[in-house]
Design a protein around this motif. Structure first.
Motif, PDB file in Angstrom:
ATOM      1  N   UNK A 178       0.788  -1.225   0.000  1.00 26.54           N
ATOM      2  CA  UNK A 178       0.000   0.000   0.000  1.00 26.54           C
ATOM      3  C   UNK A 178       0.819   1.274   0.000  1.00 26.54           C
ATOM      4  N   UNK A 179       2.132   1.175  -0.209  1.00 24.77           N
ATOM      5  CA  UNK A 179       2.989   2.360  -0.088  1.00 24.77           C
ATOM      6  C   UNK A 179       4.039   2.317  -1.192  1.00 24.77           C
ATOM      7  N   UNK A 180       3.611   2.613  -2.420  1.00 22.43           N
ATOM      8  CA  UNK A 180       4.510   2.437  -3.561  1.00 22.43           C
ATOM      9  C   UNK A 180       4.564   3.646  -4.490  1.00 22.43           C
ATOM     10  N   UNK A 181       3.933   4.743  -4.104  1.00 26.69           N
ATOM     11  CA  UNK A 181       3.953   5.947  -4.940  1.00 26.69           C
ATOM     12  C   UNK A 181       5.271   6.688  -4.710  1.00 26.69           C
ATOM     13  N   UNK A 182       6.159   6.721  -5.705  1.00 24.49           N
ATOM     14  CA  UNK A 182       7.469   7.347  -5.474  1.00 24.49           C
ATOM     15  C   UNK A 182       7.382   8.823  -5.127  1.00 24.49           C
ATOM     16  N   UNK A 183       6.404   9.524  -5.676  1.00 25.36           N
ATOM     17  CA  UNK A 183       6.264  10.947  -5.356  1.00 25.36           C
ATOM     18  C   UNK A 183       5.888  11.136  -3.890  1.00 25.36           C
ATOM     19  N   UNK A 184       4.977  10.304  -3.409  1.00 30.21           N
ATOM     20  CA  UNK A 184       4.603  10.380  -1.997  1.00 30.21           C
ATOM     21  C   UNK A 184       5.784  10.037  -1.098  1.00 30.21           C
ATOM     22  N   UNK A 185       6.486   8.976  -1.441  1.00 29.82           N
ATOM     23  CA  UNK A 185       7.618   8.547  -0.619  1.00 29.82           C
ATOM     24  C   UNK A 185       8.688   9.629  -0.576  1.00 29.82           C
ATOM     25  N   UNK A 186       9.052  10.145  -1.743  1.00 26.47           N
ATOM     26  CA  UNK A 186      10.073  11.192  -1.794  1.00 26.47           C
ATOM     27  C   UNK A 186       9.631  12.405  -0.977  1.00 26.47           C
ATOM     28  N   UNK A 187       8.375  12.792  -1.136  1.00 25.43           N
ATOM     29  CA  UNK A 187       7.879  13.961  -0.421  1.00 25.43           C
ATOM     30  C   UNK A 187       7.919  13.782   1.085  1.00 25.43           C
ATOM     31  N   UNK A 188       7.542  12.599   1.562  1.00 18.13           N
ATOM     32  CA  UNK A 188       7.534  12.374   3.004  1.00 18.13           C
ATOM     33  C   UNK A 188       8.941  12.272   3.569  1.00 18.13           C
ATOM     34  N   UNK A 189       9.847  11.642   2.835  1.00 25.86           N
ATOM     35  CA  UNK A 189      11.238  11.556   3.297  1.00 25.86           C
ATOM     36  C   UNK A 189      11.864  12.950   3.351  1.00 25.86           C
ATOM     37  N   UNK A 190      11.585  13.763   2.346  1.00 24.48           N
ATOM     38  CA  UNK A 190      12.106  15.130   2.351  1.00 24.48           C
ATOM     39  C   UNK A 190      11.454  15.972   3.435  1.00 24.48           C
ATOM     40  N   UNK A 191      10.170  15.774   3.662  1.00 31.31           N
ATOM     41  CA  UNK A 191       9.472  16.501   4.720  1.00 31.31           C
ATOM     42  C   UNK A 191      10.088  16.213   6.083  1.00 31.31           C
ATOM     43  N   UNK A 198      17.085   9.352  -3.498  1.00 36.74           N
ATOM     44  CA  UNK A 198      17.122   8.602  -4.752  1.00 36.74           C
ATOM     45  C   UNK A 198      16.185   7.399  -4.643  1.00 36.74           C
ATOM     46  N   UNK A 199      15.372   7.177  -5.683  1.00 38.92           N
ATOM     47  CA  UNK A 199      14.437   6.045  -5.691  1.00 38.92           C
ATOM     48  C   UNK A 199      14.654   5.245  -6.967  1.00 38.92           C
ATOM     49  N   UNK A 200      14.849   3.938  -6.807  1.00 35.72           N
ATOM     50  CA  UNK A 200      15.147   3.052  -7.930  1.00 35.72           C
ATOM     51  C   UNK A 200      14.194   1.854  -7.915  1.00 35.72           C
ATOM     52  N   UNK A 201      13.686   1.469  -9.074  1.00 36.63           N
ATOM     53  CA  UNK A 201      12.880   0.257  -9.201  1.00 36.63           C
ATOM     54  C   UNK A 201      13.822  -0.934  -9.351  1.00 36.63           C
ATOM     55  N   UNK A 202      13.598  -1.959  -8.541  1.00 34.42           N
ATOM     56  CA  UNK A 202      14.413  -3.175  -8.592  1.00 34.42           C
ATOM     57  C   UNK A 202      13.494  -4.374  -8.743  1.00 34.42           C
ATOM     58  N   UNK A 203      13.715  -5.165  -9.763  1.00 33.91           N
ATOM     59  CA  UNK A 203      12.920  -6.374 -10.015  1.00 33.91           C
ATOM     60  C   UNK A 203      13.761  -7.614  -9.733  1.00 33.91           C
TER      61      UNK A 203
END
Length: 269
Positions: A178-191, A198-203
């Motif tokens: 339930x927590x995969x929106x990179x914009x939300x994650x970046x915003x909260x970490x910066x807040x 830095x956010x990277x997709x890893x498969x």
């Protein structure tokens, strides 16, 4: 978040370790440890260490002079982890990542694998990480990508929902996925105070010996189990069997190829 969403107790830790460790977590643990190849000394804090899957990868990959403090909210998970691994440079400690019992600026690195999704107050968790990191230190964590990119987990979640159409258990989609929106994650970490994020997709791809293993792991080795047992405790095996059938229909009855996707976040203090 429900009261049982972060509860890993009873038989859950052992089932989690046996069935989900190799299937879901070990490949990303190796990825996490490889990202810290440049750490030659100092202290690393691991939060939400669970049964020690990342911890074991860190001990194997890092020099013995690096001190590792591995923490988790659930003592039962740490008890199992400690049975699997003891090392001179490793300390196990129960701790809440949202209220860490450590002094300011006391770690070079903080690592958290698939844990921040369980934090009721993610900003508090990020702020605590910032507080205990030394200047120039980094927070490295990962979260699952969307359920659409993690098909085995999606299938099991869908099956569980069919048993209770009026009140479907939503743990899998609500918390770990339930927590995969990179914009939300970046915003909260910066807040929280981190400037460089830095956010990277890893498969990753793993294999299960048969469809039965992921069905057991997800139905009985995660807090989804508490949701199922709260609705119909006598049906846990039926739901696990139905999940096995659905996975067999999708992948066949032999080895199952499990394709997974996650986001890896690195934030510098």
């Amino acid at each position: 978040m429900g009261a049982t969403d972060a509860a890993f107790a009873g038989s859950i830790p052992a089932i989690y370790e046996q069935y989900l460790g190799p299937l879901l977590f070990e490949p990303f643990a190796e990825d996490m440890a490889a990202r810290l190849h440049d750490v030659a000394q100092g202290r690393i804090l691991e939060t939400a260490a669970g049964t020690g899957i990342v911890t074991r990868a860190l001990v194997k990959a890092l020099p013995p002079g690096v001190e590792i403090v591995a923490t988790d909210l659930n003592q039962a998970m740490l008890d199992l982890a400690a049975k699997r691994l003891q090392a001179p440079n490793l300390k196990w400690q129960q701790a809440d990542a949202q209220k860490l019992p450590f002094e300011d600026a006391s770690f070079e690195v903080i690592v958290c694998q698939f844990g921040v999704m369980f934090f009721p107050d993610k900003l508090a968790g990020y702020r605590e990480a910032l507080r205990v990191l030394k200047p120039g230190g980094r927070l490295v964590f990962n979260v699952w990508n969307s359920l659409d990119r993690n098909e085995i987990s999606r299938i099991v979640s869908d099956v569980a929902g069919t048993f209770f159409p009026d009140d479907p258990p939503r743990f899998i989609e609500r918390v770990p996925f339930g927590y995969f929106d990179p914009d939300r994650i970046r915003g909260e970490v910066q807040q929280a105070g981190f400037e460089n994020v830095d956010i990277e997709v890893v498969d990753k791809v793993t294999q299960a010996p048969s469809p039965r293993e992921p069905a057991i792991g997800l139905c009985q080795g995660t807090p989804l189990r508490a949701e199922l047992e709260a609705r119909a405790p006598e049906r846990l095996e039926d739901i696990t069997a139905k999940a096995t059938e659905a996975l067999t229909s999708r992948y066949g009855a032999s080895a199952v190829e499990n394709r997974m996707s996650a986001l890896v976040v690195t934030a510098w203090r």
